[in-house]
Design an enzyme around this catalytic site. Structure first.
Site, PDB file in Angstrom:
ATOM      1  CG  HIS A 182      -7.904  -4.370   0.074  1.00 26.44           C
ATOM      2  ND1 HIS A 182      -6.817  -3.728  -0.499  1.00 26.44           N
ATOM      3  CD2 HIS A 182      -8.784  -3.392   0.384  1.00 26.44           C
ATOM      4  CE1 HIS A 182      -7.036  -2.436  -0.535  1.00 26.44           C
ATOM      5  NE2 HIS A 182      -8.218  -2.201  -0.011  1.00 26.44           N
ATOM      6  NE  ARG A 184      -1.067  -1.656  -0.962  1.00 24.17           N
ATOM      7  CZ  ARG A 184      -0.374  -2.050   0.100  1.00 24.17           C
ATOM      8  NH1 ARG A 184      -0.965  -2.209   1.276  1.00 24.17           N
ATOM      9  NH2 ARG A 184       0.907  -2.290   0.022  1.00 24.17           N
ATOM     10  CE  LYS A 185      -4.105  -7.307   2.797  1.00 29.68           C
ATOM     11  NZ  LYS A 185      -4.623  -5.938   2.640  1.00 29.68           N
ATOM     12  CB  ILE A 186      -1.383 -12.691  -2.769  1.00 31.12           C
ATOM     13  CG1 ILE A 186      -0.262 -12.373  -1.769  1.00 31.12           C
ATOM     14  CG2 ILE A 186      -0.856 -13.652  -3.846  1.00 31.12           C
ATOM     15  CD1 ILE A 186       0.949 -11.704  -2.382  1.00 31.12           C
TER      16      ILE A 186
END
Length: 381
Positions: A182, A184-186
């Site tokens: 997603h 917002r992930k790394i």
């Protein structure tokens, strides 16, 4: 220090390499699940140290399939945190099983081992262990508990790519771990997920289930040179990742060292500002764990308890986006009937009195300083 532009909570670290990778896929004429997906899976398994990796459409579908191959069936119970995005509990419910909500450790936001032990019952099939905000939970202790009780362990590692536990990358230590891509992930593929596993039988079944349980996928038929008719061994799902997304993932994975080093640097800057503030608690990793700092949280304590919403509103007026602390699923309508009689006091307190602050690779040191000083000024310290 003033800022003309708002500071977002997060922002994907994308550039020319991702654009070129997608253009190459489009020019190849093969944009569905194909060679880039296989390349991404290979690179991902190598990075995490897992034997196999299976790319899927998002982390929720990853959790669904992982629990399915772990043997979770209707009527079973799965121990999990309530302090997690609701997808954790939903993946259990998709299988007709019952989430059993467990409280967490105050310092790490992760499942409490002894609390989980006390919840194991006759219907317990598995433990769904979340590595909250990128900080690894106590994997080895939960593996021991599952071995002792005859349970399966599934890791919800949605936020934990690049995090390290006992010297090993998260994803390479247990039979099933699930990751998210997603925004917002790394790293991101827009949407997407990955399941890592050490077991060949899991790998083969997961690979089949994600594409309607076809015996031959479209790409293997395309390159085989033979006429082949696919068969369907069980009811499967359309949970595939595309080559377009995989191409982005490959380009993103190549930047992991840069992404992680920048996140660590920004987290250390925050720490330098907040460490002396008696009104705050800040992330406290385990002795044998290294966080990827997927998110940076602060917990308000003392006279600042219950001021969370006021602090967030004041930050917004200064152009700083923030986010409420991690939700608690047992206080949402679908799961209210599953809440324990005594509640989950640690989970509820952490959810109600914590704030997620901006942290992403393209933040400048000045951005981080502005956010931190704004927090301290708003708190009156």
């Amino acid at each position: 220090m003033s800022h003309r532009l708002p500071i977002p909570l997060s922002k994907p670290f994308l550039g020319e390499s991702e654009l070129r990778a997608v253009e190459q896929v489009l020019q190849s004429g093969w944009v569905s699940q194909g060679p880039r997906v296989k390349e991404f899976e290979s690179a991902f398994s190598q990075y995490t140290g897992a034997r196999y990796a299976v790319a899927v459409s998002n982390c929720t579908t990853a959790l669904h399939l992982a629990l399915l191959v772990a043997g979770v069936r209707p009527g079973d119970e799965v121990i999990c945190p309530s302090l997690s995005f609701i997808a954790t509990a939903n993946a259990i419910s998709y299988l007709g099983a019952r989430p059993v909500f467990c409280d967490v450790e105050r310092k790490t936001f992760n499942l409490d081992v002894e609390c989980a032990r006390n919840l194991v019952g006759k219907k317990t099939r598995a433990i769904l262990l979340v590595h909250q905000m990128g900080l690894p939970a106590r994997i080895n202790e939960f593996k021991n508990l599952c071995d002792e009780k005859g349970l399966k362990l599934v890791e919800d590692a949605a936020c934990a790519l690049g995090s390290v536990y006992e010297g090993q990358q998260v994803g390479g230590q247990s039979d099933l771990a699930c990751f998210s891509f997603h925004p917002r992930k790394i790293i991101t593929t827009g949407e997407g997920g990955m399941i890592t596993t050490s077991r060949l039988d899991y790998f083969e079944r997961l690979s089949s289930l994600r594409q309607h349980s076809m015996s031959h996928d479209a790409y293997s038929r395309h390159v085989s040179g033979d006429i082949a008719r696919e068969r369907y061994s069980e009811i499967g799902f359309n949970y595939r990742l595309t080559d377009i997304q995989a191409a982005m993932g490959i380009a993103q994975l190549a930047k992991m060292d840069l992404i992680l080093s920048r996140r660590k640097h920004l987290a250390e800057l925050y720490f330098s500002f907040f460490k002396a503030c008696s009104f705050l608690e800040i992330p406290d990793p385990l002795v044998h764990a290294t966080s990827n700092y997927q998110s940076y949280w602060i917990y308000l304590r003392g006279p600042c308890v219950s001021r969370r919403n006021d602090v967030m509103a004041a930050l917004l007026k200064r152009g700083v986006s923030s986010r409420f602390g991690i939700m608690t699923a047992h206080r949402e309508i679908p799961y209210m009937q599953l809440g324990s009689k005594d509640g989950l006091p640690v989970s509820e307190d952490l959810s109600d009195n914590s704030i997620l602050l901006p942290l992403f690779p393209e933040m400048t040191d000045g951005d981080a300083e502005y956010v931190a000083t704004s927090v301290l000024e708003i708190l009156g310290t």
